[in-house]
Scaffold this motif. Structure first.
Motif, PDB file in Angstrom:
ATOM      1  N   SER A 154       6.206 -17.061   1.214  1.00 24.65           N
ATOM      2  CA  SER A 154       6.589 -17.673   2.486  1.00 24.65           C
ATOM      3  C   SER A 154       6.720 -19.187   2.351  1.00 24.65           C
ATOM      4  CB  SER A 154       5.562 -17.333   3.569  1.00 24.65           C
ATOM      5  OG  SER A 154       5.573 -15.946   3.838  1.00 24.65           O
ATOM      6  N   ASP A 155       5.778 -19.807   1.645  1.00 28.55           N
ATOM      7  CA  ASP A 155       5.838 -21.257   1.424  1.00 28.55           C
ATOM      8  C   ASP A 155       7.086 -21.638   0.635  1.00 28.55           C
ATOM      9  OD1 ASP A 155       3.417 -21.792   2.729  1.00 28.55           O
ATOM     10  OD2 ASP A 155       2.252 -21.447   0.906  1.00 28.55           O
ATOM     11  N   TYR A 156       7.341 -20.908  -0.446  1.00 28.02           N
ATOM     12  CA  TYR A 156       8.509 -21.206  -1.277  1.00 28.02           C
ATOM     13  C   TYR A 156       9.809 -20.996  -0.498  1.00 28.02           C
ATOM     14  CZ  TYR A 156       5.390 -21.027  -5.386  1.00 28.02           C
ATOM     15  OH  TYR A 156       4.390 -21.251  -6.313  1.00 28.02           O
ATOM     16  N   ARG A 159      10.323 -23.792   2.156  1.00 33.81           N
ATOM     17  CA  ARG A 159      10.684 -25.087   1.558  1.00 33.81           C
ATOM     18  C   ARG A 159      12.083 -25.065   0.954  1.00 33.81           C
ATOM     19  NH1 ARG A 159      12.268 -29.051  -0.183  1.00 33.81           N
ATOM     20  NH2 ARG A 159      11.209 -30.962  -0.870  1.00 33.81           N
ATOM     21  N   SER A 160      12.438 -23.964   0.292  1.00 33.31           N
ATOM     22  CA  SER A 160      13.697 -23.915  -0.449  1.00 33.31           C
ATOM     23  C   SER A 160      14.882 -23.438   0.379  1.00 33.31           C
ATOM     24  CB  SER A 160      13.540 -22.984  -1.658  1.00 33.31           C
ATOM     25  OG  SER A 160      13.356 -21.634  -1.232  1.00 33.31           O
ATOM     26  N   GLY A 161      14.589 -22.682   1.443  1.00 30.03           N
ATOM     27  CA  GLY A 161      15.674 -22.075   2.204  1.00 30.03           C
ATOM     28  C   GLY A 161      16.205 -20.805   1.561  1.00 30.03           C
ATOM     29  N   GLN A 162      15.548 -20.358   0.485  1.00 26.75           N
ATOM     30  CA  GLN A 162      15.971 -19.152  -0.202  1.00 26.75           C
ATOM     31  C   GLN A 162      15.485 -17.911   0.541  1.00 26.75           C
ATOM     32  OE1 GLN A 162      17.844 -18.767  -2.923  1.00 26.75           O
ATOM     33  NE2 GLN A 162      18.029 -20.910  -3.584  1.00 26.75           N
ATOM     34  N   ASP A 163      16.196 -16.802   0.314  1.00 27.21           N
ATOM     35  CA  ASP A 163      15.765 -15.524   0.865  1.00 27.21           C
ATOM     36  C   ASP A 163      14.401 -15.156   0.292  1.00 27.21           C
ATOM     37  OD1 ASP A 163      16.456 -12.808   2.193  1.00 27.21           O
ATOM     38  OD2 ASP A 163      15.929 -12.272   0.126  1.00 27.21           O
ATOM     39  N   ARG A 164      13.504 -14.674   1.147  1.00 28.32           N
ATOM     40  CA  ARG A 164      12.146 -14.373   0.714  1.00 28.32           C
ATOM     41  C   ARG A 164      12.127 -13.288  -0.370  1.00 28.32           C
ATOM     42  NH1 ARG A 164       7.691 -11.460   1.975  1.00 28.32           N
ATOM     43  NH2 ARG A 164       5.700 -12.576   2.131  1.00 28.32           N
ATOM     44  N   GLY A 165      13.023 -12.325  -0.271  1.00 30.96           N
ATOM     45  CA  GLY A 165      13.108 -11.291  -1.289  1.00 30.96           C
ATOM     46  C   GLY A 165      13.502 -11.860  -2.641  1.00 30.96           C
ATOM     47  N   GLN A 166      14.414 -12.837  -2.629  1.00 33.34           N
ATOM     48  CA  GLN A 166      14.815 -13.480  -3.874  1.00 33.34           C
ATOM     49  C   GLN A 166      13.645 -14.252  -4.477  1.00 33.34           C
ATOM     50  OE1 GLN A 166      17.991 -13.815  -5.907  1.00 33.34           O
ATOM     51  NE2 GLN A 166      16.111 -14.273  -7.041  1.00 33.34           N
TER      52      GLN A 166
END
Length: 248
Positions: A154-156, A159-166
């Motif tokens: 969730s933190d990553y 911060r990154s805007g990336q999909d959580r699954g990715q």
């Protein structure tokens, strides 16, 4: 069971490289710098949450630079340090000077800005632990690790805007990113090229490594080979792990 000796070896070797928490306040500017050049966690090394939080709270500057060169450490200490950083009124700028791995990357996510030097590495993975006990203890440990991984993902992702699954896929694979990849994927804001006077950019592009990273399955070979005595140490470590694996 094979992961236990690797984790303990990583902790023991890297704790010996840890430097005490260092804080530098600029005399002519409203800025301060904290150096996290070591292992995070009081059991693993010298940089624990209490020391960091007290040092941070004592700083009155409006901008605080946190310079990171760390192979990781205790995720709960990193979480407490994240909380302290987010609660501080100053602008927090994280600078990845060589390595931000494991719990060190988690802390970086609490910064307002993240810089990464050309040649540095950023690594995320699933949480590790050491557990002794019966099947109930093992299930409880697995549940704890699932919760830690979910929080980190969730933190990553935030911060990154990336999909959580990715993000979870990258964590599962123990993903090492160079500076450009860390920025491209949103974990850092910009790449910084540090070049000394009379030194070419090509010669300055590789950050040095002092940490034992051999317990990580995907650690880049160039980082493994940089550590003093790395080849002899790795051969010795592989012999130890092979013996422990046969004994387990």
């Amino acid at each position: 069971m094979k992961q236990i000796p690797k984790l303990l070896q990583l902790a023991r070797d890297n704790a010996a490289e840890t430097r005490p928490l260092n804080v530098v306040t600029a005399a002519d500017a409203d800025e301060a710098t904290i150096y996290l050049y070591g292992v995070i966690g009081g059991w693993w090394g010298d940089i624990d949450a209490e020391a960091f939080s007290k040092a941070l709270a004592a700083i009155k500057a409006s901008t605080i630079h946190v310079r990171i060169n760390s192979p990781g450490g205790d995720v709960f200490d990193a979480r407490a340090m994240m909380t302290a950083a987010r609660a501080h009124s100053a602008k927090i700028v994280a600078h990845i000077d060589g390595l931000a791995a494991s719990a060190a990357t988690a802390f970086a996510m609490a910064a307002d800005e993240v810089e990464i030097s050309q040649g540095s590495r950023f690594m995320i993975h699933r949480a590790w632990t050491v557990t002794i006990g019966n099947q109930n203890d093992m299930r409880e440990a697995a549940t704890l690790l699932d919760g830690i991984d979910n929080d980190l993902a969730s933190d990553y992702a935030t911060r990154s805007g990336q999909d959580r699954g990715q993000v979870m896929t990258w964590m599962d694979a123990e993903t090492w990113m160079n500076a450009d990849e860390a920025v491209e994927r949103g974990f850092a804001d910009r790449v910084v090229q540090v070049v000394k006077e009379k030194e070419s950019a090509s010669n300055a592009a590789q950050a040095s490594n002092v940490w034992n990273l051999s317990a990580y399955k995907n650690a880049p070979k160039d980082l493994l080979d940089q550590r003093p005595g790395a080849n002899a140490h790795r051969a010795n470590l592989e012999r130890r792990l092979a013996f422990l694996a046969r004994a387990a």
